[in-house]
Motif scaffolding. Structure first.
Motif, PDB file in Angstrom:
ATOM      1  N   VAL A   4     109.796  95.681  56.083  1.00 33.17           N
ATOM      2  CA  VAL A   4     109.169  96.929  56.522  1.00 33.17           C
ATOM      3  C   VAL A   4     107.865  96.595  57.235  1.00 33.17           C
ATOM      4  O   VAL A   4     107.014  95.898  56.682  1.00 33.17           O
ATOM      5  N   LYS A   5     107.720  97.095  58.450  1.00 30.89           N
ATOM      6  CA  LYS A   5     106.488  96.880  59.205  1.00 30.89           C
ATOM      7  C   LYS A   5     105.565  98.075  59.055  1.00 30.89           C
ATOM      8  O   LYS A   5     105.999  99.225  59.159  1.00 30.89           O
ATOM      9  N   ASN A  25     104.343  94.229  55.701  1.00 33.38           N
ATOM     10  CA  ASN A  25     103.018  93.895  56.221  1.00 33.38           C
ATOM     11  C   ASN A  25     102.912  94.343  57.668  1.00 33.38           C
ATOM     12  O   ASN A  25     103.895  94.805  58.264  1.00 33.38           O
ATOM     13  N   LYS A  26     101.724  94.190  58.245  1.00 36.72           N
ATOM     14  CA  LYS A  26     101.485  94.631  59.615  1.00 36.72           C
ATOM     15  C   LYS A  26     102.064  93.681  60.656  1.00 36.72           C
ATOM     16  O   LYS A  26     102.224  94.058  61.814  1.00 36.72           O
ATOM     17  N   ASP A  27     102.345  92.451  60.250  1.00 38.62           N
ATOM     18  CA  ASP A  27     102.815  91.436  61.198  1.00 38.62           C
ATOM     19  C   ASP A  27     104.311  91.165  61.074  1.00 38.62           C
ATOM     20  O   ASP A  27     104.805  90.182  61.626  1.00 38.62           O
ATOM     21  N   MET A  28     105.017  92.022  60.373  1.00 38.49           N
ATOM     22  CA  MET A  28     106.438  91.809  60.132  1.00 38.49           C
ATOM     23  C   MET A  28     107.217  91.749  61.445  1.00 38.49           C
ATOM     24  O   MET A  28     106.951  92.504  62.381  1.00 38.49           O
ATOM     25  N   GLU A  29     108.175  90.839  61.508  1.00 41.51           N
ATOM     26  CA  GLU A  29     109.069  90.743  62.660  1.00 41.51           C
ATOM     27  C   GLU A  29     110.497  91.002  62.204  1.00 41.51           C
ATOM     28  O   GLU A  29     110.829  90.835  61.034  1.00 41.51           O
ATOM     29  N   ASN A  30     111.347  91.406  63.156  1.00 44.03           N
ATOM     30  CA  ASN A  30     112.747  91.706  62.842  1.00 44.03           C
ATOM     31  C   ASN A  30     112.854  92.702  61.690  1.00 44.03           C
ATOM     32  O   ASN A  30     113.677  92.548  60.783  1.00 44.03           O
ATOM     33  N   GLU A  31     112.031  93.732  61.761  1.00 46.17           N
ATOM     34  CA  GLU A  31     111.928  94.683  60.653  1.00 46.17           C
ATOM     35  C   GLU A  31     113.149  95.589  60.555  1.00 46.17           C
ATOM     36  O   GLU A  31     113.783  95.920  61.555  1.00 46.17           O
ATOM     37  N   ASP A  32     113.446  95.987  59.313  1.00 47.57           N
ATOM     38  CA  ASP A  32     114.498  96.973  59.058  1.00 47.57           C
ATOM     39  C   ASP A  32     113.956  98.395  59.184  1.00 47.57           C
ATOM     40  O   ASP A  32     114.708  99.321  59.504  1.00 47.57           O
ATOM     41  N   ALA A  33     112.679  98.550  58.896  1.00 44.24           N
ATOM     42  CA  ALA A  33     112.078  99.889  58.917  1.00 44.24           C
ATOM     43  C   ALA A  33     110.614  99.791  59.311  1.00 44.24           C
ATOM     44  O   ALA A  33     109.987  98.729  59.185  1.00 44.24           O
ATOM     45  N   ILE A  34     110.083 100.909  59.783  1.00 44.89           N
ATOM     46  CA  ILE A  34     108.671 101.013  60.151  1.00 44.89           C
ATOM     47  C   ILE A  34     108.059 102.174  59.391  1.00 44.89           C
ATOM     48  O   ILE A  34     108.648 103.255  59.305  1.00 44.89           O
ATOM     49  N   LEU A  35     106.871 101.946  58.846  1.00 45.92           N
ATOM     50  CA  LEU A  35     106.057 103.015  58.272  1.00 45.92           C
ATOM     51  C   LEU A  35     104.882 103.249  59.203  1.00 45.92           C
ATOM     52  O   LEU A  35     104.165 102.311  59.567  1.00 45.92           O
ATOM     53  N   ALA A  54     109.715 105.902  59.398  1.00 47.23           N
ATOM     54  CA  ALA A  54     109.234 107.005  58.562  1.00 47.23           C
ATOM     55  C   ALA A  54     107.794 107.314  58.928  1.00 47.23           C
ATOM     56  O   ALA A  54     106.929 106.440  58.875  1.00 47.23           O
ATOM     57  N   ARG A  55     107.560 108.545  59.332  1.00 48.10           N
ATOM     58  CA  ARG A  55     106.221 109.005  59.671  1.00 48.10           C
ATOM     59  C   ARG A  55     105.606 109.633  58.429  1.00 48.10           C
ATOM     60  O   ARG A  55     106.137 110.611  57.886  1.00 48.10           O
ATOM     61  N   ALA A  56     104.508 109.046  57.961  1.00 51.31           N
ATOM     62  CA  ALA A  56     103.822 109.581  56.785  1.00 51.31           C
ATOM     63  C   ALA A  56     102.990 110.784  57.209  1.00 51.31           C
ATOM     64  O   ALA A  56     101.767 110.749  57.285  1.00 51.31           O
ATOM     65  N   GLY A  57     103.672 111.870  57.492  1.00 49.32           N
ATOM     66  CA  GLY A  57     103.076 113.101  57.984  1.00 49.32           C
ATOM     67  C   GLY A  57     104.174 113.975  58.555  1.00 49.32           C
ATOM     68  O   GLY A  57     105.347 113.575  58.563  1.00 49.32           O
ATOM     69  N   ALA A  58     103.815 115.126  59.067  1.00 51.76           N
ATOM     70  CA  ALA A  58     104.835 116.062  59.549  1.00 51.76           C
ATOM     71  C   ALA A  58     105.154 115.878  61.029  1.00 51.76           C
ATOM     72  O   ALA A  58     106.318 115.843  61.424  1.00 51.76           O
ATOM     73  N   GLY A  59     104.133 115.767  61.871  1.00 49.79           N
ATOM     74  CA  GLY A  59     104.357 115.669  63.311  1.00 49.79           C
ATOM     75  C   GLY A  59     104.916 114.319  63.725  1.00 49.79           C
ATOM     76  O   GLY A  59     104.558 113.287  63.152  1.00 49.79           O
ATOM     77  N   VAL A  60     105.786 114.322  64.723  1.00 47.85           N
ATOM     78  CA  VAL A  60     106.404 113.065  65.184  1.00 47.85           C
ATOM     79  C   VAL A  60     106.236 112.898  66.693  1.00 47.85           C
ATOM     80  O   VAL A  60     107.039 112.230  67.348  1.00 47.85           O
ATOM     81  N   ASN A  61     105.179 113.486  67.253  1.00 49.40           N
ATOM     82  CA  ASN A  61     104.944 113.364  68.697  1.00 49.40           C
ATOM     83  C   ASN A  61     104.669 111.928  69.122  1.00 49.40           C
ATOM     84  O   ASN A  61     104.788 111.596  70.303  1.00 49.40           O
ATOM     85  N   ASN A  62     104.277 111.077  68.187  1.00 46.86           N
ATOM     86  CA  ASN A  62     103.973 109.682  68.503  1.00 46.86           C
ATOM     87  C   ASN A  62     105.202 108.775  68.447  1.00 46.86           C
ATOM     88  O   ASN A  62     105.084 107.555  68.592  1.00 46.86           O
ATOM     89  N   ILE A  63     106.372 109.375  68.257  1.00 44.47           N
ATOM     90  CA  ILE A  63     107.608 108.592  68.134  1.00 44.47           C
ATOM     91  C   ILE A  63     108.591 109.028  69.219  1.00 44.47           C
ATOM     92  O   ILE A  63     108.808 110.224  69.417  1.00 44.47           O
ATOM     93  N   VAL A 287     108.198 106.357  51.711  1.00 44.86           N
ATOM     94  CA  VAL A 287     108.824 105.182  51.094  1.00 44.86           C
ATOM     95  C   VAL A 287     110.145 105.561  50.431  1.00 44.86           C
ATOM     96  O   VAL A 287     111.147 104.839  50.545  1.00 44.86           O
ATOM     97  N   LYS A 288     110.162 106.689  49.764  1.00 42.53           N
ATOM     98  CA  LYS A 288     111.407 107.149  49.126  1.00 42.53           C
ATOM     99  C   LYS A 288     112.495 107.372  50.158  1.00 42.53           C
ATOM    100  O   LYS A 288     113.667 106.993  49.946  1.00 42.53           O
ATOM    101  N   GLU A 289     112.151 107.949  51.315  1.00 40.75           N
ATOM    102  CA  GLU A 289     113.135 108.190  52.368  1.00 40.75           C
ATOM    103  C   GLU A 289     113.703 106.883  52.911  1.00 40.75           C
ATOM    104  O   GLU A 289     114.917 106.755  53.120  1.00 40.75           O
ATOM    105  N   ILE A 290     112.826 105.920  53.128  1.00 34.90           N
ATOM    106  CA  ILE A 290     113.270 104.620  53.636  1.00 34.90           C
ATOM    107  C   ILE A 290     114.192 103.939  52.639  1.00 34.90           C
ATOM    108  O   ILE A 290     115.256 103.409  52.997  1.00 34.90           O
ATOM    109  N   ARG A 291     113.800 103.932  51.386  1.00 37.12           N
ATOM    110  CA  ARG A 291     114.617 103.252  50.368  1.00 37.12           C
ATOM    111  C   ARG A 291     115.991 103.900  50.238  1.00 37.12           C
ATOM    112  O   ARG A 291     117.011 103.209  50.157  1.00 37.12           O
ATOM    113  N   GLU A 292     116.027 105.222  50.199  1.00 37.85           N
ATOM    114  CA  GLU A 292     117.308 105.905  50.059  1.00 37.85           C
ATOM    115  C   GLU A 292     118.237 105.606  51.233  1.00 37.85           C
ATOM    116  O   GLU A 292     119.445 105.450  51.055  1.00 37.85           O
TER     117      GLU A 292
END
Length: 386
Positions: A4-5, A25-35, A54-63, A287-292
């Motif tokens: 997870v990056k 971590n912040k330097d993760m490569e070949n990541e399965d997920a991004i927080l 997974a966006r830790a917030g409601a808005g997703v304009n940055n994605i 985190v719960k969403e990513i794990r599930e």
């Protein structure tokens, strides 16, 4: 091991919910997920290994939602996790829009060094008179997690509350005070309410919907609170409405250059969710969403794919993301049958242009089966969880 990056600082309250099967971590490569929180992913290279953001917030304009959908990357957000934090700031702004508190504070600050400030204040305070909100009418546009909380709290404060949301969910309806009056159209809100608070997403339909035409329908001196998205309001039309006192006060959580310094405008630096409790709640949900999704293929709170949740009861699960076109399920079933494999459970749901399918079996899902299904026209990607 899942990778997870982290593209922003994420609360340990959430990160601690990853177990020994995860590294992050912040330097993760070949990541399965991004927080992520506020970092922009529009220029970010989406690695083929990436399965979820997974966006830790409601808005997703940055994605880049469309790009993620095309690549079969599930984008999650955390609706409701920051609802109480935003609600409290909206209530604060409701008082600020009514009573001239900020103006009074500025006057006192300007008197620094004046030993007679106490006596002068008694004479000056009449310049900062403002009405009470009890008994006044509040219009809540958008009755999601935040809007419902604002509406309920305003009822408790003695306001007459009108709510408008043509897409009101059942859960929101159950949680809303029975004293909130339903507005069948926006015009009802505009014509009735002394205060209006916005809680809708930014879409093609809602961008700039607060404009000259809308302002003209409103009560003179209306106070408008915007803690949803800055582009819901046409700023030039707003300035004109403020100049002629059609709008009495505008408070927004979205700073913009053209409104800075405009009289009766209060701009905040996007503080709505800036509480430790909110950050903790958002991180925990993300985190719960990513794990599930990574562990079980289940999807909840996705902005680009349907909600699909199926308990695990078999040894193998296939997760299929595909275009929402005919005959996909029939083709998948035919592939399983041709390999003499039994499907124990299958659930499929669509959302817009895309669909998602979970297929449970106790048979070994071979690479040959995966390749066969992957080559089917309309299939975006195939993943097997064992």
């Amino acid at each position: 091991m899942y990778k997870v990056k982290l593209l922003n600082e994420i609360s340990s309250y959430g990160l601690d919910r990853f177990d020994e099967n995860y590294e992050y971590n912040k330097d993760m490569e070949n990541e399965d997920a991004i927080l992520v929180r506020s970092a922009s992913l529009h220029e970010y290279p989406l690695h083929p290994s990436l399965k979820a953001i997974a966006r830790a917030g409601a808005g997703v304009n940055n994605i880049p939602i469309d790009k993620c959908s095309e690549e079969g990357i599930v984008v999650f957000n955390t609706p409701g996790a920051n609802a109480n934090a935003v609600k409290e700031l909206v209530l604060c702004s409701l008082f600020l829009s009514s009573r001239k508190i900020i103006e009074g504070i500025h006057w006192v600050q300007d008197q620094k060094g004046d030993k007679e400030v106490g006596s002068k204040a008694e004479k000056q305070k009449s310049q900062y008179v403002g009405p009470e909100i009890e008994g006044k009418k509040l219009g809540v546009i958008g009755l999601g997690a935040i809007g419902v909380k604002v509406a309920n709290s305003a009822i408790d404060l003695g306001m007459e509350v009108w709510g408008y949301d043509p897409f009101l969910s059942l859960s929101a309806a159950w949680g809303m005070s029975r004293y909130v009056k339903p507005a069948t159209t926006l015009d009802v809100i505009f014509k009735e309410c002394d205060y209006i608070t916005l809680h809708v997403p930014s879409t093609k339909e809602t961008k700039g919907f607060m404009n000259k035409e809308s302002f003209e329908k409103m009560v003179d001196g209306v106070c408008i609170l915007n803690f949803a998205r800055g582009d819901l309001v046409n700023n030039q039309d707003l300035i004109e409405a403020l100049t002629c006192n059609k709008v009495g006060k505008y408070i927004s959580d979205f700073a913009c250059a053209e409104l800075i310094g405009v009289e009766n405008v209060v701009l905040l630096p996007h503080l709505g969710a800036s509480t430790p409790e909110s950050e903790d709640n958002c991180a925990k949900m993300a985190v719960k969403e990513i794990r599930e999704y990574l562990e079980n293929g289940n999807i909840t709170n996705s902005v680009n794919f349907p909600e699909v949740v199926q308990p695990r009861e078999t040894t193998q699960r296939m997760c299929v993301i595909n275009k929402n076109v005919p005959n996909i399920l029939a083709t998948i079933s035919t592939v399983f049958a041709s390999h003499n494999m039994n499907i124990e459970n299958m659930v499929n749901k669509a959302k817009g242009e895309y669909a998602y399918t979970l297929i449970d079996t106790n048979e070994e899902i071979t690479q040959e089966v995966i390749d066969h299904i992957t080559l089917v026209e309309g299939i975006v990607n195939v993943r097997v969880i064992k």
